[in-house]
Every structure is written in structure tokens, then in C-alpha cells.
Design an enzyme around this catalytic site. Structure first.
Site, PDB file in Angstrom:
ATOM      1  N   HIS A  96      41.877  74.402  56.028  1.00  0.00           N
ATOM      2  CA  HIS A  96      42.415  75.685  55.561  1.00  0.00           C
ATOM      3  C   HIS A  96      43.269  75.452  54.322  1.00  0.00           C
ATOM      4  O   HIS A  96      43.963  74.454  54.204  1.00  0.00           O
ATOM      5  CB  HIS A  96      43.250  76.373  56.648  1.00  0.00           C
ATOM      6  N   HIS A  98      46.380  77.170  52.101  1.00  0.00           N
ATOM      7  CA  HIS A  98      47.465  78.156  52.117  1.00  0.00           C
ATOM      8  C   HIS A  98      47.502  78.820  50.741  1.00  0.00           C
ATOM      9  O   HIS A  98      47.674  78.129  49.726  1.00  0.00           O
ATOM     10  CB  HIS A  98      48.821  77.481  52.342  1.00  0.00           C
TER      11      HIS A  98
END
Ligand code: AMP
Ligand code: ZN
Length: 110
Positions: A96, A98
Site C-alpha cells: 500500500h 500512503h
């Protein structure tokens, strides 16, 4: 989908999340514990332990993720951070990024 992966469960709709945008290969949702006025996570729908696990064949997933980051930042300047490995703070082991925006950021990062 990986059993016991929190973000795979979000992709599958088994756990609720504040999903803001998605495309064929990636989704973006608000971080549950934001550290900036804008703090979203952009993740590939497919499971990879972290961004280091992506290979050349996974290029479309990475591009999809970058397109979503651009989309959710909505024209604002943003910082995109990938923690890759527990030693630098990765706590969820599904790749992932941010997307952080809406305040000043120091450089180098802390
Ligand atoms: P990292 O420390 O880079 O692995 O980032 C994991 C991020 O996932 C943290 O910023 C958490 O606040 C966020 N997070 C954990 N659980 C959830 C959840 N259920 N929904 C949204 N964000 C989450
Ligand atoms: Zn996963």
C-alpha cells in the site's frame, strides 16, 4: 486473496472501509488513523506482501495504483510513501502507498 489479510478483506468487501476511488486493479480508501488532513491508502487489488514483491509483470497494478493516487490528491501536491518491511514501520503486509497532503511535510522524513 490471502486469508487473514486485512486489506484483502477490504478489497473483497468483507471488512468495511471508506473507499474513495477504485479502478480495475487498485482501490483507494481513507486511512483509519490519519496523520495528515488528506491521508488515503492506495492498494493493488491483488495481494503482494509489500511493494518490494511487485515484479515487471505487475507493472499494470503499480500504474493503476499511481493513477489512483493522482486522482484522490485532486490536483494538490502530495507525498506518496511506501513502507516496505517492518524495520521501517510496515504494519499491514499487503502492499500500500500512503497518499499524504494538506499540510507541510519535513524533508528528509523522520
Ligand atoms: P503501514 O504502517 O505503512 O503498514 O500502514 C498501515 C496503515 O493502515 C496505517 O496507517 C493504519 O492506520 C492503516 N489501517 C489499519 N487498519 C485499517 C483499516 N481497517 N482501514 C483503514 N486503514 C487502516
Ligand atoms: Zn492482502
Amino acid at each position: 486473496m490471502e486469508r487473514n489479510c486485512l486489506f484483502c478483506k477490504i478489497v473483497a468487501g468483507e471488512i468495511p472501509a471508506s473507499i474513495v476511488a477504485s479502478n480495475e486493479l487498485a482501490i483507494a480508501f481513507n486511512d483509519i488513523s490519519p496523520v495528515a488532513p488528506t491521508h488515503l491508502l492506495v492498494i493493488p487489488k491483488a495481494h503482494y506482501e509489500n511493494v518490494s514483491a511487485l515484479t515487471k509483470e505487475d507493472g499494470p497494478s503499480l500504474v493503476a495504483l499511481l493513477e489512483l493516487a493522482e486522482e484522490v490528491a485532486a490536483g494538490a501536491d502530495f507525498r506518496l510513501v511506501f513502507n516496505s518491511g517492518a524495520g521501517v514501520g510496515q504494519s499491514v503486509f499487503h502492499a500500500h502507498g500512503h497518499v499524504l497532503a494538506g499540510r507541510d511535510f519535513a524533508w528528509p522524513p523522520g
